[in-house]
Design an enzyme around this catalytic site. Structure first.
Site, PDB file in Angstrom:
ATOM      1  N   GLY A  16       0.811  -1.220   0.000  1.00 10.21           N
ATOM      2  CA  GLY A  16       0.000   0.000   0.000  1.00 10.21           C
ATOM      3  C   GLY A  16       0.838   1.260   0.000  1.00 10.21           C
ATOM      4  O   GLY A  16       0.509   2.236  -0.671  1.00 10.21           O
ATOM      5  N   ASP A  17       1.937   1.239   0.736  1.00  9.86           N
ATOM      6  CA  ASP A  17       2.835   2.393   0.784  1.00  9.86           C
ATOM      7  C   ASP A  17       3.385   2.706  -0.609  1.00  9.86           C
ATOM      8  O   ASP A  17       3.407   3.863  -1.024  1.00  9.86           O
ATOM      9  CB  ASP A  17       3.978   2.121   1.762  1.00  9.86           C
ATOM     10  N   ALA A  18       3.810   1.674  -1.317  1.00  7.60           N
ATOM     11  CA  ALA A  18       4.378   1.877  -2.661  1.00  7.60           C
ATOM     12  C   ALA A  18       3.322   2.412  -3.627  1.00  7.60           C
ATOM     13  O   ALA A  18       3.569   3.366  -4.374  1.00  7.60           O
ATOM     14  CB  ALA A  18       4.961   0.574  -3.179  1.00  7.60           C
TER      15      ALA A  18
END
Length: 128
Positions: A16-18
């Site tokens: 999700g961060d990426a």
């Protein structure tokens, strides 16, 4: 990925961060912002743990029951190591938000992601 339901909250947040950062970067470039210094400064308004906390507080009422469960899974599985200057409460909320984004990405629910990013990237007075 077929077995995304088996991933823990940290794994979902990792993806999700990426994806989250990619969407923010694309958004800023689409606004016509191309100077590196300005891109970095503006992206922090969206990608920092403090920004994630504020964004979550603004959009949490839009989460489905399933997304709330994934948020808790991410929040409860947040790594214990973090920068010392970062509030633990905001860090775990950030991880929960990233887990929801990662889950939806792996689920290939791009319509829902587009909807949430419409809320996340909504122009607010005084921003972007």
């Amino acid at each position: 990925m077929k077995n995304y339901n088996l991933l823990n909250g940290s794994n979902l947040a990792y993806i999700g961060d990426a994806y989250y950062e990619l969407r923010v970067r694309m958004f800023l470039l689409e606004l016509g912002i191309t100077k590196d210094k300005e891109l970095k400064k503006l992206s922090i308004e969206y990608v920092s743990a403090n920004a994630h906390y504020d964004i979550y507080e603004r959009i949490k009422g839009e989460f489905t029951e399933e997304e709330n469960k994934i948020f808790l899974r991410g929040r409860n599985n947040a790594p214990t190591s973090r920068r010392k200057n970062l509030d633990r409460g905001k860090y775990v909320v950030s991880t929960g938000l990233e887990a929801v984004i990662g889950y939806l990405y792996l689920k290939e629910d791009f319509e829902r992601l587009d909807y949430l990013f419409g809320l996340i990237l909504k122009k607010e007075e005084g921003k972007c």
